[in-house]
Write a protein that holds these residues in place. Structure first.
Motif, mmCIF file in Angstrom:
data_model
loop_
_atom_site.group_PDB
_atom_site.id
_atom_site.type_symbol
_atom_site.label_atom_id
_atom_site.label_comp_id
_atom_site.label_asym_id
_atom_site.label_seq_id
_atom_site.Cartn_x
_atom_site.Cartn_y
_atom_site.Cartn_z
ATOM 1 N N HIS A 1 -2.628 7.265 -2.933
ATOM 2 C CA HIS A 1 -2.537 6.008 -2.172
ATOM 3 C C HIS A 1 -2.256 6.307 -0.714
ATOM 4 O O HIS A 1 -1.810 7.401 -0.350
ATOM 5 C CB HIS A 1 -1.484 5.064 -2.762
ATOM 6 C CG HIS A 1 -0.073 5.564 -2.678
ATOM 7 N ND1 HIS A 1 0.630 5.664 -1.489
ATOM 8 C CD2 HIS A 1 0.794 5.985 -3.645
ATOM 9 C CE1 HIS A 1 1.846 6.118 -1.724
ATOM 10 N NE2 HIS A 1 1.968 6.338 -3.028
ATOM 11 N N ASP B 1 -1.292 4.009 3.234
ATOM 12 C CA ASP B 1 -0.915 2.749 3.860
ATOM 13 C C ASP B 1 -1.706 2.527 5.139
ATOM 14 O O ASP B 1 -1.982 3.473 5.887
ATOM 15 C CB ASP B 1 0.584 2.744 4.202
ATOM 16 C CG ASP B 1 1.466 2.807 2.969
ATOM 17 O OD1 ASP B 1 1.016 2.342 1.900
ATOM 18 O OD2 ASP B 1 2.591 3.324 3.072
ATOM 19 N N ARG C 1 -1.119 -1.480 1.220
ATOM 20 C CA ARG C 1 -1.180 -0.166 0.574
ATOM 21 C C ARG C 1 -2.417 -0.148 -0.324
ATOM 22 O O ARG C 1 -2.637 -1.042 -1.139
ATOM 23 C CB ARG C 1 0.073 0.112 -0.243
ATOM 24 C CG ARG C 1 0.008 1.424 -1.045
ATOM 25 C CD ARG C 1 1.375 1.876 -1.507
ATOM 26 N NE ARG C 1 2.168 2.382 -0.385
ATOM 27 C CZ ARG C 1 3.381 2.915 -0.504
ATOM 28 N NH1 ARG C 1 3.947 3.008 -1.709
ATOM 29 N NH2 ARG C 1 4.036 3.337 0.558
ATOM 30 N N SER D 1 6.186 -0.126 -3.685
ATOM 31 C CA SER D 1 5.529 -0.529 -2.439
ATOM 32 C C SER D 1 6.260 -1.680 -1.773
ATOM 33 O O SER D 1 6.656 -2.649 -2.426
ATOM 34 C CB SER D 1 4.083 -0.939 -2.719
ATOM 35 O OG SER D 1 3.478 -1.493 -1.565
ATOM 36 N N ALA E 1 4.662 -3.064 0.872
ATOM 37 C CA ALA E 1 3.563 -3.650 1.628
ATOM 38 C C ALA E 1 3.380 -5.122 1.262
ATOM 39 O O ALA E 1 3.733 -5.559 0.163
ATOM 40 C CB ALA E 1 2.277 -2.885 1.355
ATOM 41 N N ASN F 1 -1.130 -5.132 -2.009
ATOM 42 C CA ASN F 1 -1.448 -3.911 -2.735
ATOM 43 C C ASN F 1 -2.851 -4.062 -3.319
ATOM 44 O O ASN F 1 -3.100 -4.943 -4.148
ATOM 45 C CB ASN F 1 -0.450 -3.653 -3.865
ATOM 46 C CG ASN F 1 0.938 -3.360 -3.345
ATOM 47 O OD1 ASN F 1 1.109 -2.622 -2.378
ATOM 48 N ND2 ASN F 1 1.954 -3.942 -3.978
#
Length: 463
Positions: free
Chosen positions: A270, A272, A277, A304, A306, A309
């Motif tokens: 993964h 960002d 993400r 996460s 974020a 996702n």
């Protein structure tokens, strides 16, 4: 009577000579055929085992887990000397990674020219044909020039500070050997002109996953694009050792795309970008490795912070993975969208409450791809193609992550704030969009399962 007898004796002798010659030639041909067959047998790939697969119910046609696991890997052919021009694997605000493949092992370096002078970055480790050089201490939103050796010069720009960004998602550019009416080069040139901030590929970038295969069907048509910005690839069935003479094999993918992978097997990772993400999933795995990957994915989703996702993968053929198990498992975790695309056609579905958008290729039409416009608390998805056509479809995703209000002391009112997460002791509230007073909330608290999303048409459509 004597002349006739003499003639008959001569004819008999001639036939005997011809027959003897034919026998010798036939024996020689048989020997050569036997030798050739033996040579072929000794140089051919090892036979694939016929043992049954690990069962997740009935055996799935066309794919046997243990067959792929047990195929001999010790006799893999030695890599030949193909070369690949420099390309980006990662590009962020202050860091980047540039890779290339040379014909002979060496220690590579990259010379970067920026606003504060020139700096040389060198490859770490032993000499290799597969080079990856990490660039660091770069300035956000800044243009640079770089050189690799004496023959390659190009430019790039680091990720800037603006919060909004655009994402292109395509797949299956090399997953078939059938000739296309509209070649991959059209898609590559169109994407280079659009200049997306993030580009994702859902796999099948080559038909045969050799270095030459990746070079011819991916790196060559996308060379102009890749010398300036990366394409983040989620490896699919044609990228992991196809046609699987030596088992599932992600070695070439891992050599060419040296990301921080989630395990020593497979090619899942993964990264960002701004408030999002992105999770690349390699869905062709043994049962045990696939379950380990799903565990990695759910843990990473839960960790996460974020705003969004987004998972992307091949995901078309259910003979390669347990689709129901995958979506049911991730449905209780904060995933906003799953994008697939390692086959033909396109559709939008919902599995266990998780949106699954698929975009593949077409032999006789321009290559379609998804175009995402991401902002602080919402993003939209539409369909474009390599001919420049924009489809009428549009899907909107709105974040419903718990938000915490932050008071702007200057105006004594709630003001628009950036997407960055900051903890607060204020009570939690849920953002449902902008009200008439345009109250804004800062992200905070535990994430909810996923964003709300709406579309302008049927959810499941094959168009």
């Amino acid at each position: 009577m004597g002349k006739r007898t003499c003639h008959q004796h001569r004819m008999t002798a001639a036939f005997q000579v011809v027959a003897a010659t034919a026998v010798v030639l036939l024996a020689s041909a048989c020997n050569r055929a036997t030798t050739t067959d033996a040579d072929k047998s000794s140089s051919s790939p090892p036979p694939v085992s016929s043992k049954g697969s690990e069962s997740r119910g009935s055996e799935r046609a066309g794919f046997r887990q243990s067959t792929l696991q047990e195929a001999e890997r010790s006799q893999k052919p030695v890599l030949s000397g193909e070369t690949i021009a420099p390309y980006f694997v990662e590009l962020h605000e202050t860091e980047a990674t540039i890779c290339w493949v040379s014909s002979e092992p060496s220690l590579g370096s990259v010379v970067v020219h920026g606003p504060h002078g020139t700096k040389t970055y060198s490859q770490i480790g032993e000499a290799s044909r597969f080079h990856h050089v990490a660039l660091s201490d770069l300035q956000p939103g800044t243009p640079y020039r770089y050189e690799v050796g004496n023959n390659h010069r190009a430019r790039f720009e680091t990720v800037g500070s603006q919060s909004a960004f655009r994402v292109a998602v395509f797949g299956h550019t090399g997953g078939t050997d059938e000739p296309r009416e509209y070649p991959t080069q059209l898609l590559a040139d169109h994407l280079a002109a659009l200049r997306p901030d993030v580009t994702l590929c859902t796999g099948d970038i080559a038909y045969h996953s050799s270095i030459a295969g990746f070079r011819d069907t991916f790196f060559r048509p996308f060379s102009r694009f890749l010398e300036e910005r990366p394409i983040y690839v989620a490896a699919s069935n044609h990228d992991c050792g196809w046609p699987w003479l030596y088992g599932i094999d992600y070695d070439n993918v891992r050599r060419l795309f040296p990301h921080n992978y989630g395990s020593s097997k497979g090619a899942y990772y993964h990264f960002d970008h701004k408030n999002t993400r992105f999770f690349a999933v390699s869905y062709v795995q043994s049962t045990a490795e696939f379950q380990q990957q799903v565990k990695w994915l759910t843990d990473a989703l839960d960790a996460s912070t974020a705003e969004f996702n987004i998972v992307y993968m091949g995901g078309q053929a259910t003979t390669y993975y347990d689709k129901d198990y995958f979506f049911k498992t991730i449905s209780s975790h904060p995933v906003d969208l799953v994008i697939g695309g390692d086959g033909g056609g396109k559709f939008q579905e919902n599995h266990h409450g998780v949106p699954f958008f698929f975009i593949g290729d077409s032999v006789d039409k321009h290559h379609a791809f998804y175009w995402l416009s991401v902002k602080d608390y919402r993003f939209s998805v539409r369909i474009l193609d390599s001919g420049g056509v924009s489809r009428s479809n549009l899907w909107q995703f709105f974040s419903t992550r718990p938000k915490k209000p932050v008071l702007d002391l200057k105006s004594h009112s709630l003001q628009p704030l950036t997407h960055r997460r900051r903890r607060s002791t204020a009570s939690s509230s849920t953002s449902t969009g902008h009200s008439a007073k345009r109250s804004q909330f800062r992200s905070g608290g535990a994430p909810h399962p996923r964003s709300n999303w709406v579309g302008n048409g049927p959810i499941a459509s094959n168009t």
